[in-house]
Design a protein around this motif. Structure first.
Motif, mmCIF file in Angstrom:
data_model
loop_
_atom_site.group_PDB
_atom_site.id
_atom_site.type_symbol
_atom_site.label_atom_id
_atom_site.label_comp_id
_atom_site.label_asym_id
_atom_site.label_seq_id
_atom_site.Cartn_x
_atom_site.Cartn_y
_atom_site.Cartn_z
ATOM 1 N N UNK A 172 -0.351 6.761 -5.452
ATOM 2 C CA UNK A 172 -0.095 5.748 -4.427
ATOM 3 C C UNK A 172 0.817 6.331 -3.351
ATOM 4 N N UNK A 173 0.447 6.105 -2.088
ATOM 5 C CA UNK A 173 1.205 6.661 -0.957
ATOM 6 C C UNK A 173 2.074 5.571 -0.320
ATOM 7 N N UNK A 174 3.285 5.964 0.087
ATOM 8 C CA UNK A 174 4.168 5.052 0.809
ATOM 9 C C UNK A 174 5.369 5.855 1.279
ATOM 10 N N UNK A 175 5.919 5.474 2.433
ATOM 11 C CA UNK A 175 7.040 6.259 2.961
ATOM 12 C C UNK A 175 8.318 6.098 2.136
ATOM 13 N N UNK A 220 3.390 -3.931 -2.463
ATOM 14 C CA UNK A 220 2.951 -4.842 -1.401
ATOM 15 C C UNK A 220 2.321 -4.065 -0.250
ATOM 16 N N UNK A 221 2.922 -2.909 0.083
ATOM 17 C CA UNK A 221 2.379 -2.090 1.162
ATOM 18 C C UNK A 221 0.989 -1.566 0.868
ATOM 19 N N UNK A 222 0.661 -1.458 -0.417
ATOM 20 C CA UNK A 222 -0.664 -0.984 -0.834
ATOM 21 C C UNK A 222 -1.564 -2.116 -1.339
ATOM 22 N N UNK A 223 -1.058 -3.356 -1.173
ATOM 23 C CA UNK A 223 -1.793 -4.545 -1.613
ATOM 24 C C UNK A 223 -2.200 -4.446 -3.087
ATOM 25 N N UNK A 224 -1.238 -4.038 -3.877
ATOM 26 C CA UNK A 224 -1.446 -3.896 -5.315
ATOM 27 C C UNK A 224 -0.542 -4.853 -6.083
ATOM 28 N N UNK A 225 -1.001 -5.259 -7.243
ATOM 29 C CA UNK A 225 -0.183 -6.006 -8.191
ATOM 30 C C UNK A 225 -0.200 -5.273 -9.523
ATOM 31 N N UNK A 226 0.894 -5.382 -10.254
ATOM 32 C CA UNK A 226 0.971 -4.780 -11.589
ATOM 33 C C UNK A 226 1.329 -5.857 -12.595
ATOM 34 N N UNK A 227 0.570 -5.909 -13.678
ATOM 35 C CA UNK A 227 0.889 -6.789 -14.801
ATOM 36 C C UNK A 227 1.348 -5.921 -15.964
ATOM 37 N N UNK A 228 2.570 -6.126 -16.417
ATOM 38 C CA UNK A 228 3.091 -5.428 -17.593
ATOM 39 C C UNK A 228 2.863 -6.335 -18.800
ATOM 40 N N UNK A 229 2.070 -5.878 -19.756
ATOM 41 C CA UNK A 229 1.708 -6.694 -20.921
ATOM 42 C C UNK A 229 2.565 -6.324 -22.123
ATOM 43 N N UNK A 230 3.247 -7.315 -22.687
ATOM 44 C CA UNK A 230 4.110 -7.095 -23.852
ATOM 45 C C UNK A 230 3.625 -7.946 -25.022
ATOM 46 N N UNK A 231 3.110 -7.276 -26.029
ATOM 47 C CA UNK A 231 2.618 -7.954 -27.229
ATOM 48 C C UNK A 231 3.255 -7.296 -28.450
#
Length: 502
Positions: A121-124, A213-224
């Motif tokens: 993923x790229x970002x400044x 947000x700059x890459x229009x991505x979301x991350x879900x961290x799953x804890x089971x």
């Protein structure tokens, strides 16, 4: 086809979701709860043991590619099988809630950073994430959850003790460029400290959120599997989960990062019993609940997963799954109408559900599936011993149902209750051979304590589903559900305090 040979090819699936990940899509009942989870409207999934939490977790992970197409990265924070990553914490646990919260945040932010690097993923501002984590020894070329947790715990401890993890500004010998050597601290750094590269974990989370947000991505961290991780130490479990809920509350302010926590209902109630302020702010949760219709749909799906039955009896899978009445019809095509015959007796499916219910009157899919597997095994055994097969298309004779119950009852008592609540074992074990309905007086005599102490202990067993409380406040009694009766060899009827033991 010969009936024994047919039944030997039949399966009701595995009791544990982790053992049948590839089949879950066929078995799973997509309820409104599932739709809300997939839509991102749910963060905390609560349910009874065996109630489907791990099935949802496993199914989510199996659909990771579909989520990726929607710009959502699913990241497991735990090993899906084998020993849990968090098991190592038991040997040397964090010594304070602050340390535990810091540990969770470091672990989570590094998991997200690992994904950002994996997908290039790229970002400044990307190096504002990578550099301090690499310098702290958290970000590695190859992700190893156990190693990451150890590094995060070590760093959290140093941060809390020293209020700063000291790093230095370095110069790349090849390029002469200055490398950001962020010093991770507990409190918001001063202006001077910021100039020197000090940074908080919360600021790291802010930067990660901005990059996503700059890459229009979301991350879900799953804890089971949190119930497995800390099952040998309830105090550590409470500390860990309280800290996790606090970390969740802080991270929730950053919309690109979501924690998806799968938690057993009895554990949730236990950590909330002594008070947890953060719990009142949790609104994105669901409590998994099963009723007869959803359980029947689950069973029918498992029946229809057997190609041998579909072919042998000419079943139209698609049509049956569209019509609830056809599902009930299919069930009673293979199962008898009643296990215990009589106008006042329950139909078979209701009988199955009631025999698998605990004192809360809830039936988890795990026990129901276990009972069906035991019924199948018992039917095959009886046919192999020469008992004639039931008439028509019926696959199971009513005689095998009660014979299959002790296996399920014994598993529930020993692998769940005794294993996870050893402090209650002596009290429950003394119920062996006793009447199925107890009073505060009879329990006081049985346990050798005062009536008030017995009532307090009984209330605890009500919470765990060993007892169902009945009667009035003045005349309370405690009824042991069918699920535990066979394992405890209990006798139907009401106990009296002065009853002589045989």
């Amino acid at each position: 086809m010969n009936r024994v040979e047919l039944l030997k090819q039949v399966s009701f699936g595995e009791q544990v979701a982790e053992d049948e990940v590839n089949e879950l899509a066929d078995y799973f009942v997509e309820t409104n709860q599932w739709d809300r989870i997939v839509a991102g409207k749910i963060d905390i999934v609560r349910g009874e043991k065996g109630g489907g939490k791990s099935a949802i977790y496993a199914l989510l992970m199996s659909k990771a590619d579909d989520f990726f197409d929607k710009s959502i990265l699913l990241v497991p924070a735990e090993a899906t099988r084998g020993q849990t990553v968090f098991k190592d914490l038991a040997a040397d646990p964090p010594t304070s809630e602050t340390e535990f919260v810091t540990l969770w945040k470091l672990y989570i932010v590094t998991l997200v950073a690992q994904q950002l690097r994996e997908f290039d993923v790229k970002h400044d501002r990307i190096n504002e994430i990578y550099d301090p984590l690499e310098e702290a020894g958290l970000l590695e070329k190859q992700l190893n959850l156990r190693s990451l947790l150890r590094a995060a715990q070590d760093l959290a401890r140093r941060i809390v003790k020293a209020e700063a993890f000291q790093g230095e500004l370095t110069i790349d010998p090849n390029t002469g460029a200055h490398t950001y050597g962020g010093k991770i601290v507990l409190r918001e750094p001063s202006k001077d400290q910021k100039l020197k590269g000090y940074i908080t974990v919360d600021h790291l989370i802010e930067v990660v959120d901005a990059v996503l947000a700059g890459n229009r991505l979301n991350v879900w961290i799953l804890l089971d599997r949190l119930d497995v991780a800390f099952q040998d130490n309830h105090q550590l479990e409470e500390n860990a989960l309280r800290a996790l809920i606090r970390a969740y509350g802080d991270i929730r302010a950053h919309p690109q990062i979501s924690l998806k926590i799968f938690l057993r209902e009895d554990i949730w109630k236990r950590i909330g019993a002594t008070g947890m302020r953060e719990a009142s702010h949790i609104t994105k949760y669901v409590v998994l609940d099963w009723n007869q219709s959803t359980l029947l749909n689950l069973v029918v799906r498992r029946i229809l997963k057997n190609d041998v039955l579909v072919k042998e009896f000419g079943l139209d899978k698609e049509q049956i799954l569209k019509d609830a009445s056809l599902q009930e019809e299919l069930f009673y095509r293979f199962f008898p109408q009643q296990v215990e015959q009589g106008p006042q007796k329950s139909p078979t499916f209701k009988w199955l559900v009631s025999r698998c219910a605990d004192g809360t009157k809830r039936t988890a899919p795990r026990e129901l599936i276990h009972l069906l597997r035991s019924i199948l095994d018992e039917e095959i055994k009886q046919l192999e011993r020469g008992r004639p097969a039931p008439d028509g298309d019926q696959l199971f004779d009513r005689s095998v149902f009660k014979a299959a119950l002790p296996v399920v009852s014994d598993a529930r008592l020993h692998t769940y209750l005794y294993a996870e609540y050893p402090n209650e074992k002596d009290y429950v074990a003394k119920l062996e051979g006793q009447r199925t309905e107890q009073t505060p007086e009879s329990l006081a005599e049985l346990w050798g304590m005062s009536r008030s102490a017995a009532a307090t202990k009984a209330a605890r067993l009500v919470e765990l589903g060993i007892f169902e409380e009945r009667g009035t406040r003045e005349q309370t009694s405690y009824w042991v559900p069918f699920l535990y009766r066979d394992a405890l060899k209990m006798v139907q009827g009401r106990a009296e305090a002065d009853e002589e033991e045989n």
